[in-house]
Write an enzyme that holds these catalytic residues in place. Sequence first.
Site, PDB file in Angstrom:
ATOM      1  N   ASP A 114      31.026 -55.223 -19.711  1.00  0.00           N
ATOM      2  CA  ASP A 114      31.405 -54.742 -21.048  1.00  0.00           C
ATOM      3  C   ASP A 114      30.695 -53.425 -21.319  1.00  0.00           C
ATOM      4  OD1 ASP A 114      32.641 -54.963 -23.669  1.00  0.00           O
ATOM      5  OD2 ASP A 114      30.606 -55.280 -24.406  1.00  0.00           O
ATOM      6  N   HIS A 115      31.422 -52.340 -21.152  1.00  0.00           N
ATOM      7  CA  HIS A 115      30.860 -51.006 -21.376  1.00  0.00           C
ATOM      8  C   HIS A 115      31.634 -50.277 -22.467  1.00  0.00           C
ATOM      9  CE1 HIS A 115      27.903 -50.621 -18.147  1.00  0.00           C
ATOM     10  NE2 HIS A 115      28.734 -51.304 -17.378  1.00  0.00           N
ATOM     11  N   LYS A 155      18.836 -44.215 -14.738  1.00  0.00           N
ATOM     12  CA  LYS A 155      19.986 -44.795 -15.439  1.00  0.00           C
ATOM     13  C   LYS A 155      19.680 -45.086 -16.900  1.00  0.00           C
ATOM     14  CE  LYS A 155      20.800 -48.069 -12.367  1.00  0.00           C
ATOM     15  NZ  LYS A 155      21.459 -49.225 -11.727  1.00  0.00           N
ATOM     16  N   GLY A 196      16.496 -58.832 -13.811  1.00  0.00           N
ATOM     17  CA  GLY A 196      15.889 -58.728 -12.498  1.00  0.00           C
ATOM     18  C   GLY A 196      14.391 -58.860 -12.486  1.00  0.00           C
ATOM     19  N   GLY A 197      13.780 -59.052 -13.666  1.00  0.00           N
ATOM     20  CA  GLY A 197      12.332 -59.150 -13.729  1.00  0.00           C
ATOM     21  C   GLY A 197      11.857 -60.573 -13.922  1.00  0.00           C
ATOM     22  N   THR A 213      26.154 -57.346 -24.242  1.00  0.00           N
ATOM     23  CA  THR A 213      24.869 -57.263 -24.941  1.00  0.00           C
ATOM     24  C   THR A 213      25.074 -57.633 -26.412  1.00  0.00           C
ATOM     25  OG1 THR A 213      24.152 -55.515 -23.443  1.00  0.00           O
ATOM     26  CG2 THR A 213      22.911 -55.770 -25.479  1.00  0.00           C
ATOM     27  N   GLY A 252      21.090 -54.664 -22.056  1.00  0.00           N
ATOM     28  CA  GLY A 252      21.855 -53.480 -22.383  1.00  0.00           C
ATOM     29  C   GLY A 252      21.479 -52.219 -21.629  1.00  0.00           C
ATOM     30  N   GLU A 253      22.303 -51.189 -21.836  1.00  0.00           N
ATOM     31  CA  GLU A 253      22.136 -49.871 -21.231  1.00  0.00           C
ATOM     32  C   GLU A 253      22.279 -48.818 -22.336  1.00  0.00           C
ATOM     33  OE1 GLU A 253      21.632 -49.295 -17.997  1.00  0.00           O
ATOM     34  OE2 GLU A 253      22.324 -51.095 -16.946  1.00  0.00           O
ATOM     35  N   ASN A 255      25.718 -47.302 -23.319  1.00  0.00           N
ATOM     36  CA  ASN A 255      26.673 -47.977 -24.195  1.00  0.00           C
ATOM     37  C   ASN A 255      26.324 -47.888 -25.672  1.00  0.00           C
ATOM     38  OD1 ASN A 255      28.219 -49.000 -22.021  1.00  0.00           O
ATOM     39  ND2 ASN A 255      26.690 -50.594 -21.694  1.00  0.00           N
TER      40      ASN A 255
END
Length: 329
Positions: A36-37, A254, A172-173, A73, A105-106, A109
Site C-alpha cells: 500500500d503506497h 530510503k 526486521g528488527g 500503515t 511506514g515509509e 508515503n
Amino acid sequence: MRYGYKASAEQFSPAELLELVQLAEQVGLESAFISDHLQPWRHDGGHAPNAVAWLGMALERTERIVLGTSVLTPTLRYHPAVVAQQFATLGQVHPGRLILGVGTGESLNEQAIGVDFPELKERFARLRESVRLMRRLWTEERVDFEGDYYATSGATIYDRPDAPIPIYVAGGGPATTRYAARFADGHICTSGKGDEYYRDTIVANLEEGLEKEGRDTADVDRMIEIKVSYDRDPDAALHNTRFWAALSLTQEQKHSVHDPLEMQRLADELPIEQVAKRWIVGSDAADVAARIAHYAELGFTHLVFHGPGDDQRRFLEHFSEDVLPLLPR
C-alpha cells in the site's frame, strides 16, 4: 507450508494486478499480498493503487485465495478506526480470506501530503496502539479508547466480521519481531539478508517473544517475501531485477527520501550486479527451488514470491510449472 504471490502495486496498474491475482490462484498459489503506497519506488513506470479498494475488487474476482496487505500503515495517513472499519466490511463479505499486514511506514508515503514522519520509536508506538484499538473495535460493542496517539468515544463498527481479521506485523528488527511473536497472528520479513540475520534476529526473537507470552510456535505464521527472479532465459532473469533497484539502497537512504524521482535517480546509479544481490536469480529450476527451500529450513512457514519482471504472466506460468512442484509441502 503455504505459498503465495506478491502483487506488486508499485509496478503494475490495478487492472493488471487483478488479472495477475486471478492467475496466481489458477496456478495453485494460496495467498497474495499487495503493498500500500501513496507513491511508488520510482516515477517512470511506477504505480500506486489504493490497497484496500483493490482488495475489494480482487476478493470478488477470486474464489479461495487469501488476500492481504504487505504492508499497510494504520497510523499516519489512516486512522486505525477507519482501517478497522474497512477490513471489517471486507471480512464480513469474504470471511476467512483476509489478512491485515501492518508496518511502521515509509516517508515516501507520508510526507507528500504533509504528514510528519516521526522517528522509528514513535512509529512503533503508534503501530502497537493502533493494533490494540482495531482489535477492540472488531470485538466490542462500544469502544472508549484513550491512547497516547488515538482516541475514540463510544465508537462502534456496526458491520463487524464474525471473527477478528488476522494481523501480521512486518519488521526486521528485534523489537518488532518479538512484538509480532507476542501479540500478532503472523510476522512478515523479506529475503536476501543472509542466514545469520534470519537465525539470530528473526527466528531467535520470534522464539523469545513466543516463550515470553506463553504462545505455541504454531500461533504465529512466519511469512517471508522471497525475491526470486526465475526465467528460463538467464540473461532475462538477471536484468528483470532492474525495476526494483531501490531495494538495494540502504535503509538510511530510503527512509530519508520522499520523492519517487529522487529514489529513482539513486536506484538507477546502482550496477545490475548490486541490484541482483537481493534476489534469487536463475534459470535452473532445481537450483532456484533449493535456494527457496532453504528459507523453509530456517523456519519460515509462509513463502510469498516476488518476481521482478514486467511479464508477470510468464513468471507465474513458468515458476508454477518448473519450480513450484520442487518445493517442500
